[in-house]
Design a protein around this motif. Structure first.
Motif, short mmCIF file in Angstrom:
data_model
loop_
_atom_site.label_atom_id
_atom_site.label_comp_id
_atom_site.label_asym_id
_atom_site.label_seq_id
_atom_site.Cartn_x
_atom_site.Cartn_y
_atom_site.Cartn_z
N MET A 190 25.81 37.98 29.17
CA MET A 190 26.48 38.52 30.36
C MET A 190 27.86 37.91 30.51
O MET A 190 28.02 36.69 30.48
CB MET A 190 25.64 38.22 31.62
N GLN A 191 28.89 38.74 30.62
CA GLN A 191 30.26 38.26 30.71
C GLN A 191 30.53 37.61 32.07
O GLN A 191 30.08 38.10 33.10
CB GLN A 191 31.24 39.40 30.48
N MET A 192 31.22 36.49 32.02
CA MET A 192 31.56 35.77 33.25
C MET A 192 32.50 36.62 34.11
O MET A 192 33.43 37.23 33.63
CB MET A 192 32.25 34.45 32.90
N ARG A 193 32.22 36.65 35.41
CA ARG A 193 33.10 37.37 36.33
C ARG A 193 34.20 36.44 36.78
O ARG A 193 33.96 35.35 37.32
CB ARG A 193 32.31 37.87 37.54
N LEU A 194 35.44 36.88 36.55
CA LEU A 194 36.60 36.09 36.94
C LEU A 194 37.29 36.72 38.13
O LEU A 194 37.36 37.94 38.26
CB LEU A 194 37.59 36.00 35.77
N ILE A 195 37.82 35.87 38.99
CA ILE A 195 38.61 36.31 40.12
C ILE A 195 40.04 35.82 39.88
O ILE A 195 40.28 34.61 39.81
CB ILE A 195 38.07 35.75 41.45
N LEU A 196 40.97 36.74 39.70
CA LEU A 196 42.35 36.39 39.42
C LEU A 196 43.16 36.34 40.72
O LEU A 196 43.12 37.28 41.52
CB LEU A 196 42.98 37.40 38.46
N LYS A 197 43.86 35.25 40.91
CA LYS A 197 44.62 35.06 42.14
C LYS A 197 46.05 34.63 41.82
O LYS A 197 46.27 33.79 40.95
CB LYS A 197 43.99 33.98 43.02
N ALA A 198 47.01 35.21 42.54
CA ALA A 198 48.39 34.73 42.46
C ALA A 198 48.47 33.38 43.15
O ALA A 198 47.57 32.97 43.89
CB ALA A 198 49.33 35.74 43.12
N TYR A 199 49.58 32.69 42.94
CA TYR A 199 49.68 31.29 43.38
C TYR A 199 49.84 31.14 44.89
O TYR A 199 50.54 31.91 45.54
CB TYR A 199 50.87 30.60 42.71
N GLU A 200 49.18 30.12 45.41
CA GLU A 200 49.37 29.64 46.77
C GLU A 200 49.46 28.12 46.71
O GLU A 200 48.82 27.50 45.86
CB GLU A 200 48.19 30.04 47.66
N PRO A 201 50.25 27.50 47.57
CA PRO A 201 50.37 26.04 47.56
C PRO A 201 49.02 25.32 47.66
O PRO A 201 48.86 24.21 47.13
CB PRO A 201 51.26 25.74 48.78
N SER A 202 48.05 25.96 48.30
CA SER A 202 46.72 25.35 48.42
C SER A 202 46.02 25.24 47.07
O SER A 202 45.01 24.53 46.94
CB SER A 202 45.85 26.15 49.38
N HIS A 203 46.54 25.93 46.04
CA HIS A 203 45.94 25.88 44.71
C HIS A 203 46.39 24.65 43.91
O HIS A 203 45.84 24.36 42.86
CB HIS A 203 46.32 27.13 43.91
N ARG A 204 47.42 23.95 44.42
CA ARG A 204 48.03 22.88 43.64
C ARG A 204 47.03 21.84 43.17
O ARG A 204 47.02 21.44 41.99
CB ARG A 204 49.14 22.19 44.44
N TRP A 212 39.59 32.13 38.55
CA TRP A 212 38.58 31.39 39.31
C TRP A 212 37.20 32.00 39.06
O TRP A 212 37.07 33.21 38.87
CB TRP A 212 38.89 31.45 40.81
N ASN A 213 36.17 31.16 39.08
CA ASN A 213 34.82 31.72 39.02
C ASN A 213 34.32 32.01 40.43
O ASN A 213 35.00 31.74 41.43
CB ASN A 213 33.87 30.81 38.24
N GLU A 214 33.12 32.55 40.53
CA GLU A 214 32.59 32.95 41.84
C GLU A 214 32.26 31.76 42.73
O GLU A 214 32.09 31.92 43.94
CB GLU A 214 31.35 33.81 41.63
N GLN A 215 32.19 30.57 42.13
CA GLN A 215 31.94 29.36 42.91
C GLN A 215 33.23 28.71 43.41
O GLN A 215 33.20 27.65 44.04
CB GLN A 215 31.16 28.33 42.06
N GLY A 216 34.36 29.35 43.14
CA GLY A 216 35.64 28.84 43.63
C GLY A 216 36.23 27.74 42.79
O GLY A 216 37.05 26.95 43.28
N ILE A 217 35.86 27.67 41.51
CA ILE A 217 36.40 26.66 40.60
C ILE A 217 37.45 27.30 39.70
O ILE A 217 37.21 28.36 39.11
CB ILE A 217 35.28 26.02 39.76
N LEU A 218 38.60 26.67 39.60
CA LEU A 218 39.68 27.16 38.75
C LEU A 218 39.34 26.87 37.29
O LEU A 218 39.14 25.71 36.91
CB LEU A 218 41.01 26.50 39.12
N LEU A 219 39.28 27.91 36.47
CA LEU A 219 38.91 27.76 35.06
C LEU A 219 40.12 27.87 34.13
O LEU A 219 40.02 27.50 32.95
CB LEU A 219 37.88 28.82 34.68
N GLY A 220 41.21 28.38 34.63
CA GLY A 220 42.40 28.50 33.80
C GLY A 220 43.54 29.10 34.58
O GLY A 220 43.35 29.62 35.69
N PHE A 221 44.74 29.00 34.04
CA PHE A 221 45.90 29.60 34.70
C PHE A 221 47.00 29.88 33.70
O PHE A 221 47.04 29.30 32.60
CB PHE A 221 46.43 28.70 35.83
#
Length: 336
Positions: free
Chosen positions: A1-15, A57-66
Motif C-alpha cells: 500500500m502506497q504511503m499517503r503524503l500531504i504536500l504543504k507550501a512553507y509556513e514559518p511554523s514548519h521551521r 508530511w505523513n498523516e501523523q503530521g511528521i515531515l518526511l521530506g522537502f
C-alpha cells in the motif's frame, strides 16, 4: 500500500520540523542545520515565496521530506542579469528522511519542483542566489538526480580551507616589491569605484559579482572587507572580498561555508575569501596569488584562525598558498 503524503507550501511554523529532519540526516555531518542560516537564506530572503518550498508530511503530521526551489525575481536588476538568469530555475535543496527513502517521496518532491519551474528553460541543482550549496555534494544524491534525467559536469568544484595558525605571508612578486602596485583594504566612500571596476566588460567578470556586491553594500557589508590591489597612481586593478563570521551573523549575510566551518571547528575564529578578480591587463606574474595572500593575511591579522573559500574550480591555484579541498560538489542541470 502506497504511503499517503500531504504536500504543504512553507509556513514559518514548519521551521523546527525542517531543521529536525536536516539534523537527523547524513547531510548534517558535513553541512550543519542552523536556524540562523535558514532564516537568512529562506525566510528573510526577499525573493522567497512560500510556494518555493514544498514539504511532504505523513498523516501523523511528521515531515518526511522537502524541496526548495528558487527563481530570479528581481525586476529592478540590470538587463544582463534578467537575460542570463530570468529563464533559469534552481533546486536549492531536496532532502528525504533517512528511514523513508526509496518510497517515492524524493520523486514526488522532484516532480513538484518541476511543476513550480515549468516555465524555465534550465534547472540548476544548487548554485542559486543565496545558495546553500554551489552544486550537488558528492554522495548518493548524484545517483538520484542522474536517474531522473539530470546531467553533471565531469569536473568537481570545491570549497577550500586553510588553518592560519602557522601561516605566513609569502614573498611578494617583483611588481609588488618594486612599488608598481600595492595592497590596501577598501574604505568608506569607495563603494562605487569598486563596483565600477567589477563592472568593466573588458575584465570578463560575472555580472553576478557586481549584482551581489551592490546588494551587500546596501545591507551594510563594509568596503573595508575588500582587499584591493592598486597601481602606483591609486587606480583599482583587482579585488578580493573577505568575510568574517561575526559580521556574517550580525548583518544576516548569506555565506553558508562560514556556518559549516563553525559547526565543524567551533573553537576556531572563522573567515572566508572570494570572489577574486584581477584587471585583464595585469594578469600573470603572480599578481592574483599575491592578492589572495594579502586577503588571507588581512583575515589573519584580524584574528581569524581558519579560512575558507566557497565554490571554486581553481584548487591547484589556491593550493600554492596552502588551501586544501574541503567539500566537493558537481554542477548539475536539466535542460527543459
Amino acid at each position: 500500500m502506497q504511503m499517503r503524503l500531504i504536500l504543504k507550501a512553507y509556513e514559518p511554523s514548519h521551521r523546527d520540523a525542517v531543521l529536525k529532519l536536516w539534523k537527523n540526516s547524513v547531510l548534517n555531518n558535513l553541512f550543519s542545520a542552523d536556524g540562523h542560516l535558514w532564516k537568512i537564506n529562506v525566510e528573510n530572503n526577499a525573493a522567497f515565496k512560500p510556494a518555493d518550498f514544498w514539504g511532504a508530511w505523513n498523516e501523523q503530521g511528521i515531515l518526511l521530506g522537502f524541496v526548495l526551489t528558487r527563481r530570479f525575481r528581481d525586476i529592478t536588476a540590470p538587463p544582463v542579469m534578467v537575460e542570463r538568469y530570468g529563464k533559469t530555475g534552481w533546486i536549492s535543496l531536496l532532502l528525504v528522511e533517512e528511514g523513508s527513502r526509496k518510497q517515492g517521496i524524493g520523486t514526488t518532491l522532484l516532480e513538484k519542483a518541476h511543476d513550480a519551474l515549468s516555465d524555465v528553460e534550465l534547472i540548476r541543482l544548487g548554485g542559486d542566489f543565496s545558495h546553500f550549496f554551489p552544486g550537488v555534494p558528492e554522495g548518493e544524491a548524484l545517483e538520484f538526480f542522474s536517474n531522473k534525467g539530470c546531467n553533471f559536469n565531469k569536473e568537481l568544484i570545491n570549497d577550500l580551507c586553510l588553518s592560519l595558525d602557522n601561516w605566513r605571508l609569502p614573498e611578494q612578486p617583483t611588481s609588488i616589491a618594486g612599488g608598481d602596485y600595492f595592497f590596501t583594504q577598501g574604505k568608506a566612500g569607495e563603494e562605487e569605484s569598486i563596483l565600477d571596476f567589477i563592472g568593466l566588460a573588458s575584465n570578463g567578470f560575472s555580472p553576478r559579482w557586481h549584482y551581489d556586491l551592490e546588494r551587500l553594500f546596501k545591507i551594510g557589508y563594509s568596503p573595508e572587507n575588500i582587499t584591493l590591489i592598486k597601481s602606483r597612481s591609486g587606480k583599482i586593478e583587482g579585488f578580493l572580498q573577505t568575510w568574517q563570521a561575526k559580521e556574517v551573523i550580525e548583518k544576516g549575510l548569506s555565506r553558508p561555508i562560514i556556518f559549516w566551518a563553525m559547526h565543524e571547528k567551533p573553537k576556531e575564529k572563522h573567515g572566508s575569501i572570494g570572489p577574486l578578480g584581477i584587471n585583464s591587463t595585469i594578469r600573470g606574474g603572480g599578481i592574483g596569488l599575491a592578492l589572495v595572500a594579502a586577503g588571507t593575511e588581512h583575515l589573519r591579522k584580524t584574528g581569524v584562525t581558519f579560512a575558507t573559500i566557497d565554490w571554486t574550480d581553481l584548487t591547484a591555484f589556491y593550493a600554492k598558498l596552502g588551501y586544501q579541498s574541503w567539500r566537493s560538489y558537481k554542477i548539475g542541470y536539466k535542460n527543459l
